[in-house]
Scaffold this motif. Sequence first.
Motif, mmCIF file in Angstrom:
data_model
loop_
_atom_site.group_PDB
_atom_site.id
_atom_site.type_symbol
_atom_site.label_atom_id
_atom_site.label_comp_id
_atom_site.label_asym_id
_atom_site.label_seq_id
_atom_site.Cartn_x
_atom_site.Cartn_y
_atom_site.Cartn_z
ATOM 1 N N ALA A 288 0.818 -1.210 0.000
ATOM 2 C CA ALA A 288 0.000 0.000 0.000
ATOM 3 C C ALA A 288 0.855 1.265 0.000
ATOM 4 C CB ALA A 288 -0.933 -0.003 1.218
ATOM 5 N N GLU A 289 1.977 1.217 0.700
ATOM 6 C CA GLU A 289 2.853 2.381 0.814
ATOM 7 C C GLU A 289 3.739 2.556 -0.409
ATOM 8 O OE1 GLU A 289 4.713 5.683 2.832
ATOM 9 O OE2 GLU A 289 2.907 4.529 3.321
ATOM 10 N N PHE A 290 4.299 1.434 -0.912
ATOM 11 C CA PHE A 290 5.333 1.528 -1.940
ATOM 12 C C PHE A 290 4.965 0.880 -3.286
ATOM 13 C CE2 PHE A 290 7.948 1.511 2.075
ATOM 14 C CZ PHE A 290 8.306 2.846 2.015
ATOM 15 N N GLY A 291 3.934 0.024 -3.310
ATOM 16 C CA GLY A 291 3.468 -0.533 -4.576
ATOM 17 C C GLY A 291 3.928 -1.921 -4.918
ATOM 18 N N SER A 292 5.058 -2.391 -4.342
ATOM 19 C CA SER A 292 5.558 -3.727 -4.667
ATOM 20 C C SER A 292 6.555 -4.144 -3.596
ATOM 21 C CB SER A 292 6.240 -3.745 -6.038
ATOM 22 O OG SER A 292 7.425 -2.953 -6.014
ATOM 23 N N VAL A 293 7.047 -5.375 -3.719
ATOM 24 C CA VAL A 293 8.168 -5.855 -2.903
ATOM 25 C C VAL A 293 9.213 -6.381 -3.875
ATOM 26 C CG1 VAL A 293 8.966 -7.515 -1.172
ATOM 27 C CG2 VAL A 293 6.699 -6.470 -0.930
ATOM 28 N N ASP A 294 10.321 -5.669 -3.995
ATOM 29 C CA ASP A 294 11.380 -6.070 -4.922
ATOM 30 C C ASP A 294 12.435 -6.950 -4.269
ATOM 31 O OD1 ASP A 294 10.708 -4.333 -7.374
ATOM 32 O OD2 ASP A 294 10.709 -2.890 -5.726
ATOM 33 N N VAL A 295 12.653 -6.724 -2.987
ATOM 34 C CA VAL A 295 13.671 -7.470 -2.242
ATOM 35 C C VAL A 295 13.066 -7.933 -0.927
ATOM 36 C CG1 VAL A 295 15.927 -7.390 -1.113
ATOM 37 C CG2 VAL A 295 15.548 -6.106 -3.237
ATOM 38 N N LEU A 296 13.179 -9.224 -0.641
ATOM 39 C CA LEU A 296 12.740 -9.779 0.637
ATOM 40 C C LEU A 296 13.949 -10.401 1.325
ATOM 41 C CD1 LEU A 296 10.695 -10.803 2.768
ATOM 42 C CD2 LEU A 296 10.309 -12.795 1.277
#
Length: 262
Positions: free
Chosen positions: A81-89
């Motif tokens: 919601a804040e950033f739009g995606s998860v690129d690195v976990l």
Amino acid sequence: MTEKRLSGKIAVVTGASSGIGEATARALAARGAPVVLAARDEEKLAFLEREIRAAGGRALVVGTDVADRESVRGMVGRAVAEFGSVDVLVNNAGLGLSGRVAELRPDDLRYVFDVNLLGPLHCIQEALPHMPRGGRIVNVSSVVGKRAIPKVGGYCASKFALNALSDALRVEVAARGVTVTSVYPGTTRTSFRDNSRRTKSEKRGWRPKGVSPEKVAEKISGAAERGGRDVYVTPTDRLFVAATTLAPGLTDLVLRRFWAKD
């Protein structure tokens, strides 16, 4: 000055309130990544968030218990919601457990697996649907996930299991352009051991001096940038794993002499 090689890449770091996770969050933020700080201790996370923001970075604090699937789902939902995606976990959250195998309490072992194995599983399953091509999953394992040592067999077992999960996942998501890296620290100078569960007051035997959490964080950040399969923090860590693989019987004798004594 650190290059902003991860500029705009959204990174989630579990166990970010101390040790390797805290150092990793700083390192990723310094490389330009907005960082989601996930851990149970929100007060410590708030201090880290202020530090990152003061240095010009972006950070989001989300109180998270990785052993709780709903907590992880909420954390990933807030990140998206804040950033739009998860690129690195970065699956860094972990819990230690000491005790001889014959004396381990099943409830302790179950909880360590809840944190060290099911925690990463929860994060992977929740984050993957929001991870674009080129995404990075970095699972923080341990050299003792390659060769178990006396008096921490339960902890070692949880890291062996995490390695198996990583190996299978790496192949399964390759066609999506997502990489899975296993990082194998040796002894690290953090409070990890102090926070571990103990079966008794057993002495663990000789331990190397260890490296700083910042050194481990550099390796994790490199994996976040470039991907890769297996990452060792020091040449000694790699040598330990190679030697124990090539000469397991000799390793048993050495461990009996230096680690297995009362």
